[in-house]
Design a protein around this motif. Structure first.
Motif, PDB file in Angstrom:
ATOM      1  N   ILE A  12       0.846  -1.198   0.000  1.00 38.96           N
ATOM      2  CA  ILE A  12       0.000   0.000   0.000  1.00 38.96           C
ATOM      3  C   ILE A  12       0.878   1.242   0.000  1.00 38.96           C
ATOM      4  O   ILE A  12       1.756   1.393   0.849  1.00 38.96           O
ATOM      5  N   SER A  13       0.624   2.097  -0.973  1.00 45.38           N
ATOM      6  CA  SER A  13       1.299   3.383  -1.064  1.00 45.38           C
ATOM      7  C   SER A  13       0.268   4.449  -0.756  1.00 45.38           C
ATOM      8  O   SER A  13      -0.770   4.518  -1.410  1.00 45.38           O
ATOM      9  N   GLN A  14       0.559   5.266   0.262  1.00 45.42           N
ATOM     10  CA  GLN A  14      -0.410   6.287   0.651  1.00 45.42           C
ATOM     11  C   GLN A  14       0.302   7.527   1.160  1.00 45.42           C
ATOM     12  O   GLN A  14       1.347   7.428   1.793  1.00 45.42           O
ATOM     13  N   PRO A  15      -0.256   8.696   0.878  1.00 45.05           N
ATOM     14  CA  PRO A  15       0.316   9.929   1.421  1.00 45.05           C
ATOM     15  C   PRO A  15       0.205   9.925   2.947  1.00 45.05           C
ATOM     16  O   PRO A  15      -0.814   9.506   3.496  1.00 45.05           O
ATOM     17  N   MET A  16       1.262  10.383   3.618  1.00 51.73           N
ATOM     18  CA  MET A  16       1.260  10.374   5.086  1.00 51.73           C
ATOM     19  C   MET A  16       1.645  11.708   5.699  1.00 51.73           C
ATOM     20  O   MET A  16       1.333  11.949   6.864  1.00 51.73           O
ATOM     21  N   ARG A  17       2.300  12.560   4.952  1.00 49.59           N
ATOM     22  CA  ARG A  17       2.796  13.818   5.505  1.00 49.59           C
ATOM     23  C   ARG A  17       1.673  14.624   6.140  1.00 49.59           C
ATOM     24  O   ARG A  17       0.633  14.864   5.538  1.00 49.59           O
ATOM     25  N   GLY A  18       1.884  15.033   7.385  1.00 52.60           N
ATOM     26  CA  GLY A  18       0.950  15.891   8.090  1.00 52.60           C
ATOM     27  C   GLY A  18      -0.292  15.200   8.617  1.00 52.60           C
ATOM     28  O   GLY A  18      -1.202  15.856   9.105  1.00 52.60           O
ATOM     29  N   LYS A  19      -0.356  13.872   8.532  1.00 51.48           N
ATOM     30  CA  LYS A  19      -1.529  13.139   8.994  1.00 51.48           C
ATOM     31  C   LYS A  19      -1.231  12.440  10.320  1.00 51.48           C
ATOM     32  O   LYS A  19      -0.101  12.009  10.565  1.00 51.48           O
ATOM     33  N   SER A  20      -2.263  12.295  11.139  1.00 46.60           N
ATOM     34  CA  SER A  20      -2.111  11.570  12.406  1.00 46.60           C
ATOM     35  C   SER A  20      -2.017  10.074  12.135  1.00 46.60           C
ATOM     36  O   SER A  20      -2.446   9.589  11.072  1.00 46.60           O
ATOM     37  N   ASP A  21      -1.469   9.340  13.096  1.00 45.95           N
ATOM     38  CA  ASP A  21      -1.393   7.887  12.971  1.00 45.95           C
ATOM     39  C   ASP A  21      -2.784   7.298  12.755  1.00 45.95           C
ATOM     40  O   ASP A  21      -2.965   6.388  11.940  1.00 45.95           O
ATOM     41  N   ALA A  29      -6.752   0.970   6.123  1.00 43.79           N
ATOM     42  CA  ALA A  29      -7.823  -0.037   6.164  1.00 43.79           C
ATOM     43  C   ALA A  29      -8.740   0.107   4.948  1.00 43.79           C
ATOM     44  O   ALA A  29      -9.145  -0.900   4.337  1.00 43.79           O
ATOM     45  N   ASP A  30      -9.059   1.343   4.573  1.00 43.60           N
ATOM     46  CA  ASP A  30      -9.880   1.590   3.384  1.00 43.60           C
ATOM     47  C   ASP A  30      -9.170   1.087   2.127  1.00 43.60           C
ATOM     48  O   ASP A  30      -9.803   0.509   1.236  1.00 43.60           O
ATOM     49  N   ALA A  31      -7.862   1.306   2.052  1.00 44.58           N
ATOM     50  CA  ALA A  31      -7.078   0.870   0.889  1.00 44.58           C
ATOM     51  C   ALA A  31      -7.072  -0.651   0.778  1.00 44.58           C
ATOM     52  O   ALA A  31      -7.201  -1.197  -0.324  1.00 44.58           O
ATOM     53  N   ILE A  32      -6.932  -1.325   1.899  1.00 47.19           N
ATOM     54  CA  ILE A  32      -6.936  -2.791   1.893  1.00 47.19           C
ATOM     55  C   ILE A  32      -8.269  -3.302   1.366  1.00 47.19           C
ATOM     56  O   ILE A  32      -8.321  -4.187   0.501  1.00 47.19           O
ATOM     57  N   GLN A  33      -9.360  -2.726   1.865  1.00 47.79           N
ATOM     58  CA  GLN A  33     -10.681  -3.160   1.411  1.00 47.79           C
ATOM     59  C   GLN A  33     -10.887  -2.854  -0.067  1.00 47.79           C
ATOM     60  O   GLN A  33     -11.426  -3.674  -0.813  1.00 47.79           O
ATOM     61  N   ALA A  34     -10.447  -1.690  -0.514  1.00 48.56           N
ATOM     62  CA  ALA A  34     -10.585  -1.326  -1.924  1.00 48.56           C
ATOM     63  C   ALA A  34      -9.805  -2.289  -2.818  1.00 48.56           C
ATOM     64  O   ALA A  34     -10.286  -2.695  -3.882  1.00 48.56           O
ATOM     65  N   ALA A  35      -8.614  -2.677  -2.395  1.00 47.75           N
ATOM     66  CA  ALA A  35      -7.803  -3.622  -3.179  1.00 47.75           C
ATOM     67  C   ALA A  35      -8.491  -4.986  -3.236  1.00 47.75           C
ATOM     68  O   ALA A  35      -8.558  -5.608  -4.306  1.00 47.75           O
ATOM     69  N   PHE A  76      -2.330   2.203  -4.830  1.00 47.15           N
ATOM     70  CA  PHE A  76      -1.988   3.599  -4.622  1.00 47.15           C
ATOM     71  C   PHE A  76      -3.233   4.336  -4.171  1.00 47.15           C
ATOM     72  O   PHE A  76      -4.181   4.509  -4.931  1.00 47.15           O
ATOM     73  N   ALA A  77      -3.232   4.739  -2.900  1.00 45.92           N
ATOM     74  CA  ALA A  77      -4.388   5.350  -2.246  1.00 45.92           C
ATOM     75  C   ALA A  77      -4.649   6.753  -2.788  1.00 45.92           C
ATOM     76  O   ALA A  77      -3.751   7.389  -3.359  1.00 45.92           O
ATOM     77  N   PRO A  78      -5.873   7.248  -2.589  1.00 47.67           N
ATOM     78  CA  PRO A  78      -6.208   8.596  -3.065  1.00 47.67           C
ATOM     79  C   PRO A  78      -5.176   9.636  -2.621  1.00 47.67           C
ATOM     80  O   PRO A  78      -4.704   9.612  -1.483  1.00 47.67           O
ATOM     81  N   GLY A  79      -4.831  10.494  -3.564  1.00 49.04           N
ATOM     82  CA  GLY A  79      -3.854  11.540  -3.302  1.00 49.04           C
ATOM     83  C   GLY A  79      -2.417  11.136  -3.573  1.00 49.04           C
ATOM     84  O   GLY A  79      -1.499  11.941  -3.427  1.00 49.04           O
ATOM     85  N   ILE A  98       5.278  -4.709 -11.360  1.00 43.14           N
ATOM     86  CA  ILE A  98       4.359  -5.014 -10.268  1.00 43.14           C
ATOM     87  C   ILE A  98       2.993  -4.445 -10.640  1.00 43.14           C
ATOM     88  O   ILE A  98       2.896  -3.255 -10.961  1.00 43.14           O
ATOM     89  N   HIS A  99       1.977  -5.277 -10.619  1.00 46.67           N
ATOM     90  CA  HIS A  99       0.624  -4.832 -10.965  1.00 46.67           C
ATOM     91  C   HIS A  99       0.215  -3.671 -10.064  1.00 46.67           C
ATOM     92  O   HIS A  99       0.412  -3.721  -8.862  1.00 46.67           O
ATOM     93  N   ARG A 100      -0.345  -2.627 -10.674  1.00 51.15           N
ATOM     94  CA  ARG A 100      -0.729  -1.422  -9.915  1.00 51.15           C
ATOM     95  C   ARG A 100      -2.227  -1.218  -9.970  1.00 51.15           C
ATOM     96  O   ARG A 100      -2.849  -1.416 -10.999  1.00 51.15           O
ATOM     97  N   ILE A 101      -2.765  -0.805  -8.819  1.00 55.03           N
ATOM     98  CA  ILE A 101      -4.152  -0.335  -8.735  1.00 55.03           C
ATOM     99  C   ILE A 101      -4.050   1.104  -8.250  1.00 55.03           C
ATOM    100  O   ILE A 101      -3.500   1.362  -7.177  1.00 55.03           O
ATOM    101  N   GLU A 102      -4.553   2.034  -9.038  1.00 52.74           N
ATOM    102  CA  GLU A 102      -4.471   3.452  -8.683  1.00 52.74           C
ATOM    103  C   GLU A 102      -5.849   3.978  -8.345  1.00 52.74           C
ATOM    104  O   GLU A 102      -6.762   3.902  -9.182  1.00 52.74           O
ATOM    105  N   ALA A 103      -6.026   4.473  -7.124  1.00 56.86           N
ATOM    106  CA  ALA A 103      -7.320   5.008  -6.702  1.00 56.86           C
ATOM    107  C   ALA A 103      -7.593   6.321  -7.405  1.00 56.86           C
ATOM    108  O   ALA A 103      -6.697   7.028  -7.793  1.00 56.86           O
TER     109      ALA A 103
END
Length: 103
Positions: A12-21, A29-35, A76-79, A98-103
């Motif tokens: 899972i690739s997701q933006p993290m800068r400036g976000k809380s844990d 969790a949303d990305a896992i379900q979407a995949a 690849f999660a939104p954003g 590597i197969h990619r899924i782009e949100a």
């Protein structure tokens, strides 16, 4: 055993800068379900959440790319397009087949 399908490994690739844990983990969790929904099957999620890693951004990226090398699929999660690390991971996934899924 022949005939058994091996569970695919999901990166899972997701933006993290400036976000809380909490936000990061909820988006993960949303990305896992979407995949799973996209693939129509269960996946083995690679543990790429380095919540307690104390290092530079480039060190995080290095660890992530090492994990990406073991993936069958990268989600690849939104954003993702707006996060330099995600863009680099996307290029790596593409260039190394590597197969990619782009949100």
């Amino acid at each position: 055993m022949k005939g058994l399908n091996k569970m695919k490994k999901l990166f899972i690739s997701q933006p993290m800068r400036g976000k809380s844990d909490e936000t990061i983990l909820a988006e993960r969790a949303d990305a896992i379900q979407a995949a799973k929904d996209c693939l129509g099957e269960e996946v083995e999620v690679l543990d790429t959440w380095f919540g307690n890693f104390d290092g530079k951004a480039l060190e995080f990226l290095g660890k992530s790319i090492m994990m990406l090398a073991g993936a069958d699929i990268a989600y690849f999660a939104p954003g993702w397009q707006d996060a330099r690390g995600c863009r680099i991971e996307n290029i790596c996934a593409k260039e190394y087949g590597i197969h990619r899924i782009e949100a």
